[in-house]
Design an enzyme around this catalytic site. Structure first.
Site, PDB file in Angstrom:
ATOM      1  N   TYR A  61      87.479  11.294  79.902  1.00  0.00           N
ATOM      2  CA  TYR A  61      87.177  12.762  80.098  1.00  0.00           C
ATOM      3  C   TYR A  61      86.953  13.000  81.463  1.00  0.00           C
ATOM      4  CZ  TYR A  61      86.396  11.644  74.930  1.00  0.00           C
ATOM      5  OH  TYR A  61      86.495  11.528  73.505  1.00  0.00           O
ATOM      6  N   PRO A 141      85.916  16.709  63.574  1.00  0.00           N
ATOM      7  CA  PRO A 141      85.463  17.129  62.058  1.00  0.00           C
ATOM      8  C   PRO A 141      85.734  18.572  61.573  1.00  0.00           C
ATOM      9  CG  PRO A 141      83.410  16.799  63.256  1.00  0.00           C
ATOM     10  CD  PRO A 141      84.544  16.484  64.229  1.00  0.00           C
ATOM     11  N   ARG A 144      89.740  20.157  65.446  1.00  0.00           N
ATOM     12  CA  ARG A 144      89.779  20.832  66.847  1.00  0.00           C
ATOM     13  C   ARG A 144      89.420  22.169  66.987  1.00  0.00           C
ATOM     14  NH1 ARG A 144      90.909  16.089  69.879  1.00  0.00           N
ATOM     15  NH2 ARG A 144      92.324  14.978  68.340  1.00  0.00           N
ATOM     16  N   GLY A 145      88.428  22.759  66.182  1.00  0.00           N
ATOM     17  CA  GLY A 145      87.978  24.127  66.167  1.00  0.00           C
ATOM     18  C   GLY A 145      88.652  25.175  65.456  1.00  0.00           C
ATOM     19  N   PHE A 146      89.778  24.505  64.465  1.00  0.00           N
ATOM     20  CA  PHE A 146      90.669  25.442  63.689  1.00  0.00           C
ATOM     21  C   PHE A 146      89.727  25.708  62.509  1.00  0.00           C
ATOM     22  CE2 PHE A 146      93.857  27.387  61.120  1.00  0.00           C
ATOM     23  CZ  PHE A 146      94.659  28.079  61.854  1.00  0.00           C
ATOM     24  N   SER A 148      86.670  26.135  62.103  1.00  0.00           N
ATOM     25  CA  SER A 148      85.580  26.895  62.502  1.00  0.00           C
ATOM     26  C   SER A 148      85.889  28.365  62.911  1.00  0.00           C
ATOM     27  CB  SER A 148      84.953  26.368  63.705  1.00  0.00           C
ATOM     28  OG  SER A 148      83.945  27.170  64.453  1.00  0.00           O
ATOM     29  N   GLY A 150      89.711  29.309  63.090  1.00  0.00           N
ATOM     30  CA  GLY A 150      90.988  29.945  62.509  1.00  0.00           C
ATOM     31  C   GLY A 150      91.933  30.277  63.644  1.00  0.00           C
TER      32      GLY A 150
END
Length: 278
Positions: A61, A141, A144-146, A148, A150
Site C-alpha cells: 500500500y 465487506p 469496495r464501497g458499492f 455503501s 451504490g
C-alpha cells in the site's frame, strides 16, 4: 462507542481482536490520492480509542507509505512490548496452501474477500479455515464501497482510483448492480439502518470466527460501520438478503482478469520439491 465493540478470538491460538477491524489501504493508496496524514492519524487514534485492535496494512500500500503512517501512531511498539505480535496469517491463499502452511506452523487467520456480493470463498476456503480452526478476516465487506454508496460511488471515482478497472464498476454492469444495491437499501430502510450497516451485519452474522475490516478515511463513516454491530438479523432475514444479492444478480467479476490471475483460485505455492534440497 467502545461499548459497541465486542471481542472475538481468531484461530486455535486464541488471538483476541475486536470484532471489527479497520482497513487502512485507502488512506495511502488505491482509492485515489493519499489522504492528509494528520487526518488519518486522528482516525487511527479514534479507532483505537473506540476499541479496535486490528489495523490492516501492507507494504504494497503506497507502496510502503501506509505502514509508515501506521507506525507514526506508536501502537505497534506498544503491541511488541506487550508480546502480542507473534501470529501468522495468510491472504488470498488457496485451500491447499492454507493446509500446507498450517502443517508447518499454526495459522491464526486467513484474509479473504467476503461480502454479500463476493461469496466464492464459501465454496472451499471458509470450510477449510473452519476445519483447521483458523480465523477469517473479511476484506472489502462493503463490496469496495458499492454496498455503501451504490452507483453514485462509481460516478465519483478519481482517475487514479484502481476500482476503475473492476468489471463490476464498468458502465455495462453498473445498471444491473444498481438494482442489487436498491434492493438491499429497501431492506435496510425497513430495518432502520443504513445499507452499509446491513451489509456489514450480514458478515458479522457469519460466525464468531469472522472479523470484517471495512476501510474508511472518515471518522463519521467509521462510526457508522461500528454501528453495524448493533444490527441483529434473523435466519429468515439472512436468507432474504442472500436471495437479493446472489451470483445470478451481481454482474461482473470482483477483479480484472490480470488481477484474478493473482488470487486464490489461480495461484498456488510451488511444490516443496522445487526448492527444498533433496
Amino acid at each position: 462507542m467502545a461499548t459497541l465493540v465486542r471481542r472475538i478470538k481468531l484461530g486455535s491460538q486464541g488471538l483476541e481482536v475486536s470484532a471489527q477491524g479497520l482497513g487502512c489501504m485507502g488512506m495511502s493508496a488505491a482509492y485515489g490520492p493519499a489522504k492528509p496524514e494528520e487526518d488519518m492519524i486522528a482516525l487511527i487514534h479514534h479507532a483505537v480509542n473506540s476499541g479496535v485492535t486490528l489495523l490492516d496494512t501492507s507494504d504494497i500500500y503506497g507502496p510502503h507509505t501506509n505502514e509508515i503512517l501506521i507506525g507514526k501512531m506508536g501502537e505497534l511498539k506498544k503491541l511488541v512490548e506487550e508480546g502480542k505480535i507473534k501470529y501468522i496469517g495468510l491472504s488470498e491463499a488457496s485451500a491447499s496452501t492454507i493446509r500446507r502452511a498450517h502443517a508447518v506452523h499454526p495459522i491464526t487467520a486467513v484474509q479473504l474477500e467476503w461480502s454479500l456480493w463476493t461469496r466464492d470463498a464459501e465454496e472451499e476456503l471458509i470450510p477449510t479455515c473452519r476445519e483447521l480452526g483458523i480465523g477469517i478476516v473479511a476484506y472489502s465487506p462493503l463490496g469496495r464501497g458499492f454496498l455503501s454508496s451504490g452507483p453514485k460511488l462509481v460516478e465519483s471515482l478519481s482517475k487514479d482510483d484502481y476500482r476503475q478497472q473492476f468489471p463490476r464498476f464498468q458502465a455495462e454492469n453498473v445498471e444491473q448492480n444498481k438494482l442489487v444495491f436498491e434492493r438491499v437499501s429497501e431492506m435496510a430502510a425497513k430495518k432502520g439502518c443504513t445499507t452499509a450497516q446491513l451489509a456489514l451485519a450480514w458478515v458479522h452474522h457469519q460466525g464468531e470466527d469472522v472479523c470484517p475490516i471495512p476501510g474508511t478515511t472518515k471518522i463519521e463513516n467509521f462510526n457508522q460501520n461500528i454501528g453495524a454491530l448493533s444490527v441483529k438479523l434473523t435466519p429468515e432475514e439472512m436468507t432474504e438478503l442472500e436471495s437479493l444479492v446472489s451470483s445470478d444478480t451481481v454482474k461482473g467479476d470482483r477483479y480484472s482478469n490480470a488481477a484474478l490471475a493473482m488470487t486464490w483460485k489461480n495461484i498456488e505455492t510451488p511444490p516443496l520439491s522445487s526448492w527444498r534440497p533433496e
